[in-house]
Design a protein around this motif. Structure first.
Motif, PDB file in Angstrom:
ATOM      1  N   HIS A   1      29.496  36.030  50.202  1.00 44.81           N
ATOM      2  CA  HIS A   1      30.192  35.183  51.166  1.00 44.81           C
ATOM      3  C   HIS A   1      31.136  34.278  50.378  1.00 44.81           C
ATOM      4  CE1 HIS A   1      27.585  36.694  54.188  1.00 44.81           C
ATOM      5  NE2 HIS A   1      26.568  35.871  53.984  1.00 44.81           N
ATOM      6  N   ASP A   2      32.393  34.275  50.772  1.00 40.45           N
ATOM      7  CA  ASP A   2      33.401  33.455  50.106  1.00 40.45           C
ATOM      8  C   ASP A   2      33.777  32.312  51.047  1.00 40.45           C
ATOM      9  OD1 ASP A   2      35.684  32.306  49.068  1.00 40.45           O
ATOM     10  OD2 ASP A   2      36.580  34.200  48.457  1.00 40.45           O
ATOM     11  N   PRO A   3      33.530  31.054  50.670  1.00 33.99           N
ATOM     12  CA  PRO A   3      33.848  29.934  51.563  1.00 33.99           C
ATOM     13  C   PRO A   3      35.328  29.777  51.846  1.00 33.99           C
ATOM     14  CG  PRO A   3      33.226  29.142  49.382  1.00 33.99           C
ATOM     15  CD  PRO A   3      32.919  30.608  49.400  1.00 33.99           C
ATOM     16  N   HIS A   4      36.171  30.510  51.129  1.00 40.56           N
ATOM     17  CA  HIS A   4      37.609  30.476  51.414  1.00 40.56           C
ATOM     18  C   HIS A   4      37.944  31.226  52.696  1.00 40.56           C
ATOM     19  CE1 HIS A   4      41.689  29.582  50.378  1.00 40.56           C
ATOM     20  NE2 HIS A   4      42.050  30.841  50.300  1.00 40.56           N
ATOM     21  N   GLY A   5      36.956  31.861  53.317  1.00 39.33           N
ATOM     22  CA  GLY A   5      37.186  32.523  54.592  1.00 39.33           C
ATOM     23  C   GLY A   5      36.959  34.017  54.566  1.00 39.33           C
ATOM     24  N   HIS A   6      36.063  34.474  53.694  1.00 40.22           N
ATOM     25  CA  HIS A   6      35.806  35.908  53.579  1.00 40.22           C
ATOM     26  C   HIS A   6      34.300  36.164  53.573  1.00 40.22           C
ATOM     27  CE1 HIS A   6      40.030  36.923  52.548  1.00 40.22           C
ATOM     28  NE2 HIS A   6      40.008  35.739  51.978  1.00 40.22           N
ATOM     29  N   PRO A   7      33.640  36.152  54.739  1.00 40.76           N
ATOM     30  CA  PRO A   7      32.216  36.500  54.765  1.00 40.76           C
ATOM     31  C   PRO A   7      32.018  37.992  54.504  1.00 40.76           C
ATOM     32  CG  PRO A   7      33.067  36.224  57.000  1.00 40.76           C
ATOM     33  CD  PRO A   7      34.176  35.823  56.069  1.00 40.76           C
ATOM     34  N   TRP A   8      30.890  38.305  53.881  1.00 38.55           N
ATOM     35  CA  TRP A   8      30.501  39.686  53.595  1.00 38.55           C
ATOM     36  C   TRP A   8      31.574  40.430  52.805  1.00 38.55           C
ATOM     37  CZ3 TRP A   8      25.543  40.240  54.132  1.00 38.55           C
ATOM     38  CH2 TRP A   8      24.875  39.536  55.125  1.00 38.55           C
ATOM     39  N   ALA A   9      32.246  39.730  51.906  1.00 39.73           N
ATOM     40  CA  ALA A   9      33.235  40.370  51.041  1.00 39.73           C
ATOM     41  C   ALA A   9      32.522  41.241  50.008  1.00 39.73           C
ATOM     42  CB  ALA A   9      34.081  39.314  50.341  1.00 39.73           C
ATOM     43  N   THR A  10      33.229  42.240  49.485  1.00 38.01           N
ATOM     44  CA  THR A  10      32.664  43.114  48.469  1.00 38.01           C
ATOM     45  C   THR A  10      33.656  43.310  47.332  1.00 38.01           C
ATOM     46  OG1 THR A  10      33.494  45.131  49.533  1.00 38.01           O
ATOM     47  CG2 THR A  10      31.287  44.384  50.174  1.00 38.01           C
ATOM     48  N   LEU A  11      33.099  43.561  46.152  1.00 41.45           N
ATOM     49  CA  LEU A  11      33.892  43.930  44.983  1.00 41.45           C
ATOM     50  C   LEU A  11      33.060  44.876  44.129  1.00 41.45           C
ATOM     51  CD1 LEU A  11      35.649  40.817  43.365  1.00 41.45           C
ATOM     52  CD2 LEU A  11      36.741  42.822  44.349  1.00 41.45           C
ATOM     53  N   PRO A  12      33.707  45.838  43.495  1.00 42.86           N
ATOM     54  CA  PRO A  12      32.985  46.598  42.471  1.00 42.86           C
ATOM     55  C   PRO A  12      32.474  45.658  41.381  1.00 42.86           C
ATOM     56  CG  PRO A  12      35.068  47.657  43.013  1.00 42.86           C
ATOM     57  CD  PRO A  12      35.086  46.308  43.681  1.00 42.86           C
ATOM     58  N   MET A  13      31.323  45.970  40.835  1.00 45.02           N
ATOM     59  CA  MET A  13      30.724  45.101  39.825  1.00 45.02           C
ATOM     60  C   MET A  13      31.686  44.819  38.680  1.00 45.02           C
ATOM     61  SD  MET A  13      28.227  43.283  38.614  1.00 45.02           S
ATOM     62  CE  MET A  13      26.741  43.698  39.544  1.00 45.02           C
ATOM     63  N   SER A  14      32.412  45.819  38.205  1.00 48.26           N
ATOM     64  CA  SER A  14      33.306  45.619  37.065  1.00 48.26           C
ATOM     65  C   SER A  14      34.387  44.597  37.386  1.00 48.26           C
ATOM     66  CB  SER A  14      33.939  46.947  36.646  1.00 48.26           C
ATOM     67  OG  SER A  14      34.678  47.514  37.717  1.00 48.26           O
ATOM     68  N   ASP A  15      34.955  44.647  38.601  1.00 47.22           N
ATOM     69  CA  ASP A  15      35.976  43.675  38.981  1.00 47.22           C
ATOM     70  C   ASP A  15      35.380  42.281  39.151  1.00 47.22           C
ATOM     71  OD1 ASP A  15      38.007  45.571  39.001  1.00 47.22           O
ATOM     72  OD2 ASP A  15      37.746  46.042  41.113  1.00 47.22           O
ATOM     73  N   PHE A  16      34.176  42.220  39.720  1.00 49.97           N
ATOM     74  CA  PHE A  16      33.512  40.936  39.894  1.00 49.97           C
ATOM     75  C   PHE A  16      33.254  40.280  38.543  1.00 49.97           C
ATOM     76  CE2 PHE A  16      30.004  38.036  40.711  1.00 49.97           C
ATOM     77  CZ  PHE A  16      30.384  37.448  41.914  1.00 49.97           C
ATOM     78  N   LEU A  17      32.804  41.051  37.577  1.00 48.93           N
ATOM     79  CA  LEU A  17      32.542  40.510  36.243  1.00 48.93           C
ATOM     80  C   LEU A  17      33.817  40.007  35.578  1.00 48.93           C
ATOM     81  CD1 LEU A  17      30.011  43.206  34.985  1.00 48.93           C
ATOM     82  CD2 LEU A  17      29.489  40.782  35.377  1.00 48.93           C
ATOM     83  N   THR A  18      34.920  40.695  35.798  1.00 52.57           N
ATOM     84  CA  THR A  18      36.198  40.252  35.223  1.00 52.57           C
ATOM     85  C   THR A  18      36.581  38.880  35.768  1.00 52.57           C
ATOM     86  OG1 THR A  18      36.959  42.527  34.936  1.00 52.57           O
ATOM     87  CG2 THR A  18      38.641  40.814  34.962  1.00 52.57           C
ATOM     88  N   ALA A  19      36.441  38.701  37.080  1.00 47.42           N
ATOM     89  CA  ALA A  19      36.742  37.395  37.675  1.00 47.42           C
ATOM     90  C   ALA A  19      35.760  36.334  37.216  1.00 47.42           C
ATOM     91  CB  ALA A  19      36.719  37.502  39.199  1.00 47.42           C
ATOM     92  N   TRP A  20      34.495  36.740  37.062  1.00 48.43           N
ATOM     93  CA  TRP A  20      33.418  35.799  36.725  1.00 48.43           C
ATOM     94  C   TRP A  20      33.514  35.305  35.281  1.00 48.43           C
ATOM     95  CZ3 TRP A  20      27.590  37.564  36.951  1.00 48.43           C
ATOM     96  CH2 TRP A  20      26.754  36.436  36.926  1.00 48.43           C
ATOM     97  N   ARG A  21      34.190  36.036  34.431  1.00 45.74           N
ATOM     98  CA  ARG A  21      34.346  35.601  33.043  1.00 45.74           C
ATOM     99  C   ARG A  21      35.137  34.297  32.969  1.00 45.74           C
ATOM    100  NH1 ARG A  21      33.459  38.202  28.379  1.00 45.74           N
ATOM    101  NH2 ARG A  21      33.233  40.224  29.419  1.00 45.74           N
ATOM    102  N   ALA A  22      36.051  34.085  33.927  1.00 48.97           N
ATOM    103  CA  ALA A  22      36.759  32.800  34.091  1.00 48.97           C
ATOM    104  C   ALA A  22      37.447  32.351  32.806  1.00 48.97           C
ATOM    105  CB  ALA A  22      35.789  31.723  34.596  1.00 48.97           C
ATOM    106  N   GLU A  23      38.170  33.257  32.178  1.00 47.92           N
ATOM    107  CA  GLU A  23      38.769  32.947  30.884  1.00 47.92           C
ATOM    108  C   GLU A  23      39.842  31.867  30.954  1.00 47.92           C
ATOM    109  OE1 GLU A  23      39.930  36.961  29.818  1.00 47.92           O
ATOM    110  OE2 GLU A  23      38.332  37.029  28.310  1.00 47.92           O
ATOM    111  N   GLU A  24      40.484  31.712  32.110  1.00 48.07           N
ATOM    112  CA  GLU A  24      41.560  30.730  32.237  1.00 48.07           C
ATOM    113  C   GLU A  24      41.086  29.389  32.781  1.00 48.07           C
ATOM    114  OE1 GLU A  24      44.681  31.269  31.178  1.00 48.07           O
ATOM    115  OE2 GLU A  24      43.994  33.222  30.454  1.00 48.07           O
ATOM    116  N   ILE A  25      39.782  29.239  33.026  1.00 50.76           N
ATOM    117  CA  ILE A  25      39.238  27.996  33.578  1.00 50.76           C
ATOM    118  C   ILE A  25      38.856  27.086  32.418  1.00 50.76           C
ATOM    119  CG2 ILE A  25      37.574  26.968  35.149  1.00 50.76           C
ATOM    120  CD1 ILE A  25      39.526  29.010  36.404  1.00 50.76           C
TER     121      ILE A  25
END
Length: 303
Positions: free
Chosen positions: A118-142
């Protein structure tokens, strides 16, 4: 979403993080309408403690470790994951580029190769492939992420408290956050960074000189509306506690900041700079009004 029926709601949570109480101009150029030296990780920890909740927080260096921890945690219950790189979540047309925008989501399921969240930005029940999710989760630019792949799970109430009690307990901390704007650059920040009124005056100068288009876009897409919402939430919460003076200042701040969206997107930089300068002294006003109320409450208890 993670706290379930015991959650006080997003308005109270936002205030308990401390996010409405300040302004920071990171590196002298990047504006956020939240306290000087503050970040969401600090805010989440504060909010959970004030509400009497504990959770298991973990992070790690490798994607394989992160996937293992996520699968284990999601099998037990909802998992708060973040910060993630919002630009890499692939939910909307044009996504796919890291832009340094932090975000949090609630993972509710992990199957063979898909993360459901669930994404509080307005996307309930959103999905991503694990590999793409991990890329975003690495948060290298944060910038405030010391170790990647942060998650929180096993949310457990360890102390009974009401939303009003938690809000009252948070107010001395709100004063300290507002004081941080006036007491030097916090550790870990660049010496060019500024907080509070000084930061807003500097931002107004940047606008007058010709605002960088990336900064204008970030303000238009996120920082102005998020800051206005936070101030409005704090105004409602403090008014509900009987702090009419601070609530009035917060409402005035919200109105000034919210009104900047139009000159921002129309590039009316004279009006934009003028509005920022009107906002600049209000953080000191808020600190003084809130400190005065807390001192009066202390006197009443001891008297």
């Amino acid at each position: 979403m993670a706290l379930g029926p015991d959650s006080p709601g997003s308005r109270v949570l936002e205030v308990l993080t401390g996010s409405p109480f300040g302004f920071q101009l990171i590196n002298g150029t990047l504006p956020f309408f939240d306290p000087f030296g503050w970040d969401p990780e600090t805010g989440l920890t504060a909010a959970l403690d004030l509400l009497g909740f504990a959770c298991l927080r973990s992070d790690g260096d490798t994607a394989a470790d992160a996937e293992h921890r996520l699968r284990e945690a999601a099998a037990e219950g909802p998992v708060l994951v973040g910060p993630l790189e919002m630009g890499l979540l692939w939910r909307e047309p044009g996504s796919g580029t890291a832009v340094g925008a932090d975000h949090y989501v609630l993972v509710v399921e992990v199957d063979a190769d898909t993360v459901v969240f669930h994404d509080p930005h307005g996307h309930p029940w959103a999905t991503l492939p694990m590999s793409d999710f991990l890329t975003a989760w690495r948060a290298e630019e944060i910038g405030y992420v010391e170790r990647p792949f942060v998650l929180r799970s096993r949310f457990t109430r360890i102390r009974d408290t009401t939303a009003a009690q938690a809000l009252r307990a948070s107010l001395p901390g709100a004063v300290r956050l507002l004081e941080a704007c006036e007491s030097g650059v916090p550790a870990g920040m660049s010496p060019e960074s500024l907080g509070g009124g000084a930061g807003l005056e500097r931002l107004a100068d940047l606008v007058a000189q010709g605002l960088d288009e990336d900064i204008r876009g970030m303000m238009a897409r996120f920082s102005v509306r998020a800051g206005t919402r936070r101030l409005s939430d704090a105004a409602v919460c403090l008014a509900g506690l009987g702090h009419a003076g601070p609530a009035e200042v917060l409402t005035r701040q919200a109105r000034i900041l919210g009104a900047l969206q139009f000159p921002l997107i129309t590039e009316d930089d004279v009006a934009l700079a003028a509005g920022l300068r009107r906002l600049a002294p209000t953080y000191t006003e808020l600190r003084e009004a809130l400190a005065k109320d807390l001192a009066a409450e202390g006197d009443a208890r001891t008297g």
